[in-house]
Design a protein around this motif. Structure first.
Motif, PDB file in Angstrom:
ATOM      1  N   MET A 119       0.383  -1.253  -0.375  1.00  0.00           N
ATOM      2  CA  MET A 119       0.125   0.413  -0.042  1.00  0.00           C
ATOM      3  C   MET A 119       0.673   1.470  -0.317  1.00  0.00           C
ATOM      4  O   MET A 119       0.259   2.555  -0.647  1.00  0.00           O
ATOM      5  CB  MET A 119      -0.866   0.091   1.228  1.00  0.00           C
ATOM      6  CG  MET A 119      -1.429   0.753   2.195  1.00  0.00           C
ATOM      7  SD  MET A 119      -2.785   1.329   2.552  1.00  0.00           S
ATOM      8  CE  MET A 119      -1.703   1.017   4.290  1.00  0.00           C
ATOM      9  N   HIS A 120       2.140   1.032   1.084  1.00  0.00           N
ATOM     10  CA  HIS A 120       2.616   2.208   1.078  1.00  0.00           C
ATOM     11  C   HIS A 120       3.605   2.284  -0.799  1.00  0.00           C
ATOM     12  O   HIS A 120       3.701   3.763  -0.973  1.00  0.00           O
ATOM     13  CB  HIS A 120       3.797   2.578   2.054  1.00  0.00           C
ATOM     14  CG  HIS A 120       3.164   2.814   3.172  1.00  0.00           C
ATOM     15  ND1 HIS A 120       2.310   4.077   3.511  1.00  0.00           N
ATOM     16  CD2 HIS A 120       2.469   1.946   4.089  1.00  0.00           C
ATOM     17  CE1 HIS A 120       1.891   3.951   4.778  1.00  0.00           C
ATOM     18  NE2 HIS A 120       1.987   2.925   5.588  1.00  0.00           N
TER      19      HIS A 120
ATOM     20  N   THR B  49       1.342   4.205  -2.686  1.00  0.00           N
ATOM     21  CA  THR B  49       0.987   5.641  -3.058  1.00  0.00           C
ATOM     22  C   THR B  49       2.275   6.900  -2.836  1.00  0.00           C
ATOM     23  O   THR B  49       2.059   7.267  -3.570  1.00  0.00           O
ATOM     24  CB  THR B  49       0.049   5.269  -1.818  1.00  0.00           C
ATOM     25  OG1 THR B  49       0.452   5.392  -0.420  1.00  0.00           O
ATOM     26  CG2 THR B  49      -1.706   4.852  -2.011  1.00  0.00           C
TER      27      THR B  49
ATOM     28  N   ALA C 235      -5.584   4.343  -0.361  1.00  0.00           N
ATOM     29  CA  ALA C 235      -4.242   3.538   0.394  1.00  0.00           C
ATOM     30  C   ALA C 235      -5.436   3.641   1.601  1.00  0.00           C
ATOM     31  O   ALA C 235      -5.201   2.418   1.746  1.00  0.00           O
ATOM     32  CB  ALA C 235      -3.519   5.180   0.812  1.00  0.00           C
TER      33      ALA C 235
END
Length: 119
Positions: free
Chosen positions: A37-38, A41, A83
């Motif tokens: 996810m990090h 994004t 996110a």
């Protein structure tokens, strides 16, 4: 002066493309949903913004700058929401290692992992 702006624009385009590549590699290589996810994004948003700055420095017309600004605003508005939704879906489906969490605010909501009530 136009040559300097063209070189700066080219540098921003290359840096943005490299950040986009780093984001793509991170999505493929990271082991869990939260890390992915990090990777999907944070460098991706900065990469898109650098690409937009590079485009703006190269084009320089008011109509193009307005369109670039709109794209930047929509990117900044949608990436955090995406996110959040990815993280929430991973949490609800149990596809993350809860030992990696520093704090688990949703655990106290009980079964359903926060699916009921205001978020």
């Amino acid at each position: 002066m136009a040559t300097v702006a063209d070189w700066l624009g080219g540098g921003c385009l290359v840096a943005g493309a490299l950040l986009g590549l780093a984001a793509a590699i991170g999505v493929l290589r990271f082991p869990d949903a939260l890390s992915r996810m990090h990777a999907a994004t944070k460098p991706q948003v900065l990469g898109v913004l650098l690409l937009l700055v590079g485009i703006a420095l190269r084009l320089r017309s008011p109509a193009d700058l307005g369109m670039v600004a709109l794209v930047a605003v929509f990117q900044l508005a949608t990436a955090p929401v995406a996110a959040q939704m990815i993280g929430r879906a991973a949490y609800r489906s149990g596809r993350l290692d809860r030992s990696l969490l520093d704090a688990d605010e949703l655990a106290e909501r009980g079964p359903g992992s926060g699916s009921a009530g205001p978020a």
